[in-house]
Structure formats: C-alpha cells, structure tokens
Write an enzyme that holds these catalytic residues in place. Sequence first.
Site, PDB file in Angstrom:
ATOM      1  N   ASP A   1     -10.118   5.904 -29.522  1.00  0.00           N
ATOM      2  CA  ASP A   1     -11.191   6.328 -30.352  1.00  0.00           C
ATOM      3  C   ASP A   1     -11.644   7.510 -29.073  1.00  0.00           C
ATOM      4  O   ASP A   1     -11.604   7.503 -28.230  1.00  0.00           O
ATOM      5  CB  ASP A   1     -12.173   5.687 -30.453  1.00  0.00           C
ATOM      6  CG  ASP A   1     -13.278   5.831 -30.984  1.00  0.00           C
ATOM      7  OD1 ASP A   1     -13.782   5.879 -31.796  1.00  0.00           O
ATOM      8  OD2 ASP A   1     -14.625   5.693 -30.272  1.00  0.00           O
TER       9      ASP A   1
ATOM     10  N   HIS B   1     -13.788   6.359 -42.301  1.00  0.00           N
ATOM     11  CA  HIS B   1     -14.761   5.468 -41.997  1.00  0.00           C
ATOM     12  C   HIS B   1     -15.990   5.903 -41.941  1.00  0.00           C
ATOM     13  O   HIS B   1     -17.037   6.479 -41.843  1.00  0.00           O
ATOM     14  CB  HIS B   1     -14.158   4.249 -40.761  1.00  0.00           C
ATOM     15  CG  HIS B   1     -14.404   4.788 -40.015  1.00  0.00           C
ATOM     16  ND1 HIS B   1     -12.981   5.061 -39.400  1.00  0.00           N
ATOM     17  CD2 HIS B   1     -14.968   4.823 -38.592  1.00  0.00           C
ATOM     18  CE1 HIS B   1     -13.300   5.014 -38.159  1.00  0.00           C
ATOM     19  NE2 HIS B   1     -14.607   5.079 -37.729  1.00  0.00           N
ATOM     20  N   ASP B   2     -15.669   7.460 -41.297  1.00  0.00           N
ATOM     21  CA  ASP B   2     -16.429   8.584 -40.550  1.00  0.00           C
ATOM     22  C   ASP B   2     -16.637   9.972 -41.216  1.00  0.00           C
ATOM     23  O   ASP B   2     -17.433  10.937 -41.247  1.00  0.00           O
ATOM     24  CB  ASP B   2     -16.525   9.577 -39.417  1.00  0.00           C
ATOM     25  CG  ASP B   2     -16.044   7.941 -38.235  1.00  0.00           C
ATOM     26  OD1 ASP B   2     -16.787   7.381 -37.887  1.00  0.00           O
ATOM     27  OD2 ASP B   2     -15.363   8.509 -37.186  1.00  0.00           O
TER      28      ASP B   2
ATOM     29  N   ASP C   1     -19.596 -14.564 -46.536  1.00  0.00           N
ATOM     30  CA  ASP C   1     -21.015 -14.740 -45.601  1.00  0.00           C
ATOM     31  C   ASP C   1     -21.082 -12.785 -46.100  1.00  0.00           C
ATOM     32  O   ASP C   1     -21.845 -12.431 -45.567  1.00  0.00           O
ATOM     33  CB  ASP C   1     -20.604 -13.942 -43.693  1.00  0.00           C
ATOM     34  CG  ASP C   1     -19.304 -13.589 -43.329  1.00  0.00           C
ATOM     35  OD1 ASP C   1     -18.452 -13.120 -44.568  1.00  0.00           O
ATOM     36  OD2 ASP C   1     -19.066 -13.734 -42.118  1.00  0.00           O
TER      37      ASP C   1
ATOM     38  N   ASP D   1      -7.610  -0.154 -33.070  1.00  0.00           N
ATOM     39  CA  ASP D   1      -8.804   0.717 -31.965  1.00  0.00           C
ATOM     40  C   ASP D   1      -8.543   0.245 -30.916  1.00  0.00           C
ATOM     41  O   ASP D   1      -9.237  -1.046 -30.581  1.00  0.00           O
ATOM     42  CB  ASP D   1      -9.974   0.673 -33.122  1.00  0.00           C
ATOM     43  CG  ASP D   1     -10.281   2.332 -33.577  1.00  0.00           C
ATOM     44  OD1 ASP D   1     -11.013   2.939 -32.799  1.00  0.00           O
ATOM     45  OD2 ASP D   1     -10.358   2.102 -34.199  1.00  0.00           O
TER      46      ASP D   1
ATOM     47  N   ASP E   1     -13.437  -9.352 -43.335  1.00  0.00           N
ATOM     48  CA  ASP E   1     -12.618 -10.629 -41.972  1.00  0.00           C
ATOM     49  C   ASP E   1     -11.246 -10.548 -42.328  1.00  0.00           C
ATOM     50  O   ASP E   1     -10.320  -9.693 -42.852  1.00  0.00           O
ATOM     51  CB  ASP E   1     -13.285 -11.879 -42.169  1.00  0.00           C
ATOM     52  CG  ASP E   1     -13.087 -12.282 -43.648  1.00  0.00           C
ATOM     53  OD1 ASP E   1     -12.327 -12.792 -44.020  1.00  0.00           O
ATOM     54  OD2 ASP E   1     -13.844 -12.904 -44.163  1.00  0.00           O
TER      55      ASP E   1
ATOM     56  N   ASP F   1     -13.432  -9.886 -48.175  1.00  0.00           N
ATOM     57  CA  ASP F   1     -14.217 -10.909 -46.981  1.00  0.00           C
ATOM     58  C   ASP F   1     -13.545 -12.758 -48.189  1.00  0.00           C
ATOM     59  O   ASP F   1     -13.415 -12.477 -49.178  1.00  0.00           O
ATOM     60  CB  ASP F   1     -15.906 -11.382 -47.801  1.00  0.00           C
ATOM     61  CG  ASP F   1     -16.243 -12.048 -47.112  1.00  0.00           C
ATOM     62  OD1 ASP F   1     -16.063 -13.208 -46.556  1.00  0.00           O
ATOM     63  OD2 ASP F   1     -17.585 -12.644 -47.656  1.00  0.00           O
TER      64      ASP F   1
ATOM     65  N   GLU G   1      -8.166   9.534 -31.017  1.00  0.00           N
ATOM     66  CA  GLU G   1      -8.689  11.153 -31.515  1.00  0.00           C
ATOM     67  C   GLU G   1      -9.918  11.912 -30.676  1.00  0.00           C
ATOM     68  O   GLU G   1     -10.240  11.618 -29.747  1.00  0.00           O
ATOM     69  CB  GLU G   1     -10.102   9.647 -32.858  1.00  0.00           C
ATOM     70  CG  GLU G   1     -10.764  10.417 -33.406  1.00  0.00           C
ATOM     71  CD  GLU G   1     -12.405   9.484 -33.070  1.00  0.00           C
ATOM     72  OE1 GLU G   1     -13.245  10.427 -34.151  1.00  0.00           O
ATOM     73  OE2 GLU G   1     -13.073   9.009 -32.337  1.00  0.00           O
TER      74      GLU G   1
HETATM   75  C1  NOJ Z   1     -15.685   7.731 -33.697  1.00  0.00           C
HETATM   76  C2  NOJ Z   1     -15.187   6.092 -34.323  1.00  0.00           C
HETATM   77  O1  NOJ Z   1     -14.355   6.367 -34.998  1.00  0.00           O
HETATM   78  C3  NOJ Z   1     -16.793   5.653 -35.026  1.00  0.00           C
HETATM   79  O2  NOJ Z   1     -16.555   5.536 -36.456  1.00  0.00           O
HETATM   80  C4  NOJ Z   1     -17.985   6.335 -33.993  1.00  0.00           C
HETATM   81  O3  NOJ Z   1     -18.616   6.054 -33.938  1.00  0.00           O
HETATM   82  C5  NOJ Z   1     -17.309   6.441 -32.716  1.00  0.00           C
HETATM   83  N1  NOJ Z   1     -15.916   6.975 -32.217  1.00  0.00           N
HETATM   84  C6  NOJ Z   1     -17.825   5.796 -31.624  1.00  0.00           C
HETATM   85  O4  NOJ Z   1     -16.781   5.488 -31.055  1.00  0.00           O
END
Ligand code: NOJ
Length: 577
Positions: free
Chosen positions: A219, A351-352, A38, A111, A42, A34, A278
């Site tokens: 995505d 990140h998932d 905030d 992305d 970023d 950051d 993905e």
């Molecule tokens: C996959 C992404 O990696 C995830 O973070 C997102 O919530 C879903 N697709 C929906 O876009």
Amino acid sequence: MTSQETQPGTELRSGREWFKSAVVYQIYPRSFADSDGDGVGDLRGIISRLDYLHNLGVDVVWLSPVYRSPQDDNGYDISDYQDIDPVFGDLAALDELLNGLHARGMKLVMDLVVNHTSDEHPWFVESASSRDNPKRDWYWWQPPRPGSEPGTPGAEPNNWGSAFSGPAWEYDPSSGEYYLHLFSKKQPDLNWENPEVRAAVYDMMNWWLDRGVDGFRMDVINFISKDPRLPEGPRAEGMLYGDGGPHYISGPRIHEFLQEMHQEVFAGRDKDLLTVGEMPGVTVEDALLFTDPSREEVDMVFQFEHVALDQEGGNKWRPKKLVLTDLKKSLGRWQDALGERGWNSLYWGNHDQARAVSRFGDDGRYRELSAKMLAAVLHLHRGTPYVYQGEELGMTNMAFGAISDYRDIEVLNHHREATTHLGHTDAEVLAALAPLNRDNARTPVQWDASRHGGFTTGAPWIAVNPNANTINAAAQIDDPESVYNFYRQVIALRHTDPVVAYGDFTMLLPEDEHVYAFRRSLPGAELLVLGNFSATVQPVDVGDAAWSGAASVLGNYPPGTGLTLRPWEVKVLRREL
Ligand code: NOJ
C-alpha cells in the site's frame, strides 16, 4: 520475484518469470461474501467461493486487509499486523483459505500497509504516551508552527493536506505536538528513517511469508520515504491545503528502503513470490528503477496515470470525459518504457476506483459487449493483469442517493469539507462525486438474484446494487456468452499463448479517436488486438492487408466483418510468421 533470479544461470533476469503468465484477482473482503449473516464479508465467505475463482482460472488472489483494525478506512488502518480482525474471522480461517488456494494451485498475496498504522496500534499508543517514550520517533511528531496558537487552524507544522480532506497533521494536546497522517487522523504515518521501524516491519513480513503466504501488495509504498525537513508543498487555486507530494512521493531514500526490504525479507527464499508496489504519482522513469529485476526492489508497480485522465488536474471530484487518444498515449508510454526491462501491472479497477464498465465502457445497452472488449484490450497488453472482484461479471457503478448511503471516509470527509468550508451545496457535491467515488466498487459482489444478491443473509454494510437481479454470477457461470466466460477465455489465453505473456508490444493507430489497436509479437507469431471504444461501426486499416485473412482467437461478436468493428467490438487475430 523468484528464487531463481538470485541463483545465476537458472533463469534470465528479464526472462520468463512466472508472474508474466499469471492473472491476479483482487478480493475486497468486506464486500465479497458473508458467511455468518452479520452483513460484512469474511474469510469463510471467501473459502466458500474458492471453486468459483479456480474455475475463472486466476493464478493469484490479492486479499485487501483482513488484519485487526478499527475499520476507519475499512482495514487500511491496522492495529495488529499479526492477527485477523474478528469481523473477518481468525488466523485459523486465514490458514484454511491459504491451504484451499494452494490446493487449487493458486497463490495468496496479502496487503501490506506499512506507510501508516492505526492510531490504536500499540506502537502508536506507546509513541503518543510521552515525548520521551522510546517509540516517540517511530512516527512523525512535530511542534506547532512557531508563534501560532497550538491546535488552531494554521498552527500545523506545515501546510500539507491529507488525502481524506483536512490537514495532514493532528494535534495531541497531552504532549503539545502534532503527528503526521497523510490519510485519516486514525492512520498516523510511520517514520521509516528510524531503523527500528524498518526492522519491525521486516520481522512482521517474514512472519507472514514463513506462514506460507506468497507475497505482498504494498500500500502506497512509494510514500514511505519523506524529506525529513518536511517542507511546505505547493497550494493550487481553490485548495485549502498544500500538496506535500513532492516531498514524499518516491522520496529521497525510497530505493534504498525497498532494496533493504528485499534483502531482509525476500532474498534467498526458495519460492515464487509476488511483490507489487502501489505507487500513486510514480513516474515511468522511477517505475523502471523500481521494477528492473537487477535492482531487486519489487516485481511490478501500480501506476495511476491512466486513471487520472478523466478528471481535471488529477482531482477525482472534478470528473471530465475521457479522450481515447489520451488513454492510448499514456498506456502506450508505459508499455514502451517498461518493455525491455521492468514489468507493468495492468488494471482498469480496484477498490479505490469506479467500476471499469461504467467508466471506460457503456454500462447501459452495451454493458456486456463493452465489458468484454475492455477485458481483452487490458489483458492482452504486456504486463500482469489484475481483475477486481465483480469486474468479471460486468458489475456497474452504483446510483447512490443521499450522503447517508455512502460509507467511505474519503467521500464523507470530502462532503463535509466541501459543504462547510468551500461553500458547495449538497446537490453539487453529490453530483460531482457520483462518477468516481470509491463506494462504486465496494457494493457487494452479486452472486445470484436472491435478496441482497446472495451476498449476505443479514443486512449488508453497504447497499447491494439493485441490478443484482440481472447481473449476477449464477446467471453467468453456465452461459457460454457471459462476461464471466469471456474473462475465462481471456485469462486462459495468457496461460496458453506465449505471445500474450512475453511478446513485444507495438501501439497502432495512435490518432484514432475510437479504436484501440496494438500488435504483440514474438519471433514466429503475432497477435493483432482491435477494440472499438464507441457505439458506432468503425472501419479499421492497420496498413497490412494480410491481417484480413488471419485466424480469430477471441472476439465478442461472431467473426466475419474483416477488420471493421461493430459497436464495442473486440477482435483478436493471430498469425504465424
Ligand atoms: C491505498 C488503498 O488502496 C486505499 O484504499 C487506502 O485508503 C489508502 N491507500 C490508505 O491506506
């Protein structure tokens, strides 16, 4: 994807494309750095850390979404594809980032989220405005189930559930119809059957490539072709909704759409680009079709099989212990299937997903050793490896307390549904979601031991892991024994040793419950990789005595025990043939 692929005679189709020796680093911008206090990461925060990335040695940065967005799903809900959300900066900052990466010899992959938009995207606002709006058909609008009371449970057009709990349909009282949203109700699905939608997406992609970006991570791209009849999905025991997956995962026109996208966007561009799709639920057979270079669809896909092995029935809220032989069987099958043609992407985390060292290693006593072992084992497979921010520091899962500590819409919706509709207690739900929830990976990058791990001077949008005191970049950059410096070595090895980038893969010892062993080979040289996924000493016999005398090219202990592995040890040996 290279320009040469389409120019006969300049490069073999399944040859030594640039991305085979490349390593990708994923930035989740909200949690990276950051710059303005905030509490949210970023673009200028990223720009301030470019030398860190360059020093790590990565070739490509994949940037999770920074587009204009209401941030319902942290930017995966986009309201303007051609602008930057003010929380992250502006287009000038994006250009500066792009130039800064290019100046250091790195690429930028954006992305691409085009299965759905935000419900605040002008396309959807128009589409929702009336049943006869010209953009009505840009999304999936359907009347209520015949004979039902519109807007009440069970009146949805079919039984599909959303990935974020609840039904996949939202009722719009003003037009009397439902729209489809496979994710949150603020993420309506685009209707790719409509050629105007596809043309608009390709225009936008071309606009970004013309601006200078180097490709896209796409995505849930294998969800874009739905069976237009929208049939009911199977409903598993204990589930409130049906699974629509069979009707939209790698659906009827998916290969056609990706080939069309290739023609309209990528073909003929004289530049090395990267496309990675993905693809939740993708099979090896389909992945081979998606990544066979002669079909001109995508360079590689993210598959999900190996990150579903530690959960019952693929349900992340029902975690179970990972069995190493299952992991080897799964990854080995992907290596074999995409060996001759096609190409794998390699990842432990993103990140998932939960943090790699907490999930596959030991984030206590053996954190550093196991983080290094995991790095070497993954990166020395055949495929393009992805490092998720903080993985190179051995960052761990977060011990969240109450539900109010979480930020992820997936977690919050699940908690609400499980406590209100499934009769689970708060404590049960919190225990079940702890190991695999997505916020584990979304705590800020730990830069130093100062307040908030050096991520922000303000109040971070999600808590920093308290172990930032000891696990942080400042403590690791100059320490030759650190996890960070081990990642530097592993990444460098892909650049210098053609066996890593291009060699064949052979799994060894598939039945061993603790040791992950494989061989990589090219004519003239071979590598042996041995990883101990346990805290106990493991003798190893690969049936080839000659390896005992081979040179060590990488390891997380001082060399010198033959092939016997110490706790969480990895050995990488090389011999000329
Ligand atoms: C996959 C992404 O990696 C995830 O973070 C997102 O919530 C879903 N697709 C929906 O876009």
